[in-house]
Design a protein around this motif. Structure first.
Motif, PDB file in Angstrom:
ATOM      1  N   GLU A  30       6.546 123.166  14.161  1.00 19.08           N
ATOM      2  CA  GLU A  30       7.293 123.565  14.979  1.00 19.08           C
ATOM      3  C   GLU A  30       8.060 122.206  15.304  1.00 19.08           C
ATOM      4  OE1 GLU A  30       4.353 126.054  15.131  1.00 19.08           O
ATOM      5  OE2 GLU A  30       4.441 123.487  15.708  1.00 19.08           O
ATOM      6  N   GLY A  31       7.482 120.901  15.256  1.00 19.67           N
ATOM      7  CA  GLY A  31       8.887 119.254  15.536  1.00 19.67           C
ATOM      8  C   GLY A  31       8.912 119.052  14.494  1.00 19.67           C
ATOM      9  N   CYS A  32       8.310 119.465  13.119  1.00 21.90           N
ATOM     10  CA  CYS A  32       9.005 118.507  11.889  1.00 21.90           C
ATOM     11  C   CYS A  32       9.554 118.485  11.353  1.00 21.90           C
ATOM     12  CB  CYS A  32       7.259 118.404  11.117  1.00 21.90           C
ATOM     13  SG  CYS A  32       6.346 117.953  11.936  1.00 21.90           S
ATOM     14  N   PHE A  33      10.693 118.068  11.547  1.00 17.53           N
ATOM     15  CA  PHE A  33      12.232 118.597  10.515  1.00 17.53           C
ATOM     16  C   PHE A  33      12.364 118.013   8.615  1.00 17.53           C
ATOM     17  CE2 PHE A  33      12.082 120.415  14.566  1.00 17.53           C
ATOM     18  CZ  PHE A  33      12.413 121.545  13.932  1.00 17.53           C
ATOM     19  N   VAL A  34      12.992 117.958   8.554  1.00 17.50           N
ATOM     20  CA  VAL A  34      13.857 116.945   7.554  1.00 17.50           C
ATOM     21  C   VAL A  34      15.505 117.253   6.571  1.00 17.50           C
ATOM     22  CG1 VAL A  34      11.831 116.332   5.627  1.00 17.50           C
ATOM     23  CG2 VAL A  34      13.234 118.674   5.082  1.00 17.50           C
ATOM     24  N   LEU A  35      15.962 115.909   6.680  1.00 13.65           N
ATOM     25  CA  LEU A  35      17.736 116.603   6.827  1.00 13.65           C
ATOM     26  C   LEU A  35      17.367 116.749   4.641  1.00 13.65           C
ATOM     27  CD1 LEU A  35      20.502 115.825   7.264  1.00 13.65           C
ATOM     28  CD2 LEU A  35      20.300 113.465   6.909  1.00 13.65           C
ATOM     29  N   ALA A  36      17.517 116.858   4.509  1.00 11.99           N
ATOM     30  CA  ALA A  36      17.342 117.379   2.738  1.00 11.99           C
ATOM     31  C   ALA A  36      19.155 118.235   2.667  1.00 11.99           C
ATOM     32  CB  ALA A  36      17.229 118.929   2.530  1.00 11.99           C
ATOM     33  N   GLY A  37      18.830 117.853   1.011  1.00 11.95           N
ATOM     34  CA  GLY A  37      20.351 118.122   0.354  1.00 11.95           C
ATOM     35  C   GLY A  37      20.383 119.561  -0.382  1.00 11.95           C
ATOM     36  N   ARG A  38      21.333 119.340  -0.963  1.00 16.10           N
ATOM     37  CA  ARG A  38      21.682 121.288  -2.069  1.00 16.10           C
ATOM     38  C   ARG A  38      20.560 121.392  -2.282  1.00 16.10           C
ATOM     39  NH1 ARG A  38      26.869 119.517  -1.927  1.00 16.10           N
ATOM     40  NH2 ARG A  38      28.513 121.024  -0.422  1.00 16.10           N
ATOM     41  N   ASP A  39      19.889 119.867  -3.481  1.00 13.17           N
ATOM     42  CA  ASP A  39      18.992 120.401  -3.984  1.00 13.17           C
ATOM     43  C   ASP A  39      17.806 119.630  -3.756  1.00 13.17           C
ATOM     44  OD1 ASP A  39      18.676 117.255  -2.659  1.00 13.17           O
ATOM     45  OD2 ASP A  39      18.946 117.016  -5.114  1.00 13.17           O
TER      46      ASP A  39
END
Length: 182
Positions: free
Chosen positions: A60-69
């Motif tokens: 719940e504390g882990c995130f990524v900044l991701a592109g459309r791909d």
């Protein structure tokens, strides 16, 4: 997100622009996360297994900044911990401490291609809002690479204690333990 009171059943608010979006981290992101960590913190190595460990303990504390791909261009890792303490670099944690009293922001990094777009501010503020809503009194972190001024600009203050001095030595001479009260 989940903090003290269990999962918060909602998606992240719109934290997207230019084809990038913050989203929950998945196991398939771990190779990219480890690569970004190596690019961002070459003097503070943490291997893929460290990020895999944190994702398993507190997804719940882990995130990524991701592109459309779907490719990760940045990440944030946070989990409950004890105020005035920080895990040693590149170590695996068996469990979240039962007496955790802060949310510990373990790491935040962006791939060089994604820097300069204001991405860190949106996820830091979302983390702070969610932590406060879940009852955490503060978010803590260890700033490295002379980043204390960056974190001060986001509401964190340096806290110096004799107990942390020895621990911080392992993070480098510019390391600072910092807290943002919520």
């Amino acid at each position: 997100m989940e903090f003290r009171g269990g999962p918060v059943e909602r998606a992240l608010p719109p934290l997207s622009q230019d084809g990038l979006t913050w989203r929950p981290m998945r196991a398939g992101d771990l190779d990219a996360v480890a690569e970004i960590a190596g690019l961002s913190f070459p003097d503070h190595f943490e291997g893929r297994d460290c990020f895999e460990n944190r994702l398993a303990l507190h997804p719940e504390g882990c995130f990524v900044l991701a592109g459309r791909d779907g490719a990760a261009k940045g990440y944030l890792v946070a989990y409950p911990w004890r105020e005035g303490h920080a895990p040693a670099l590149n170590t695996l944690i068996e469990t979240i401490p039962a007496d955790a009293d802060v949310l510990y922001l373990h790491d935040l990094a962006l791939h060089p291609d994604a820097r300069g777009g204001g991405w860190t501010g949106s996820i830091i503020e979302e983390l702070a809002r969610s932590a406060k809503a879940a009852g955490w009194p503060a978010v803590a972190l260890v700033a490295v690479n002379d980043a204390a001024p960056f974190w001060e600009g986001r509401g964190f203050t340096v806290v110096e204690t004799p107990e942390m001095a020895a621990k911080l030595a392992g993070y480098g001479p510019d390391a600072r333990y910092m807290i943002r009260r919520l």
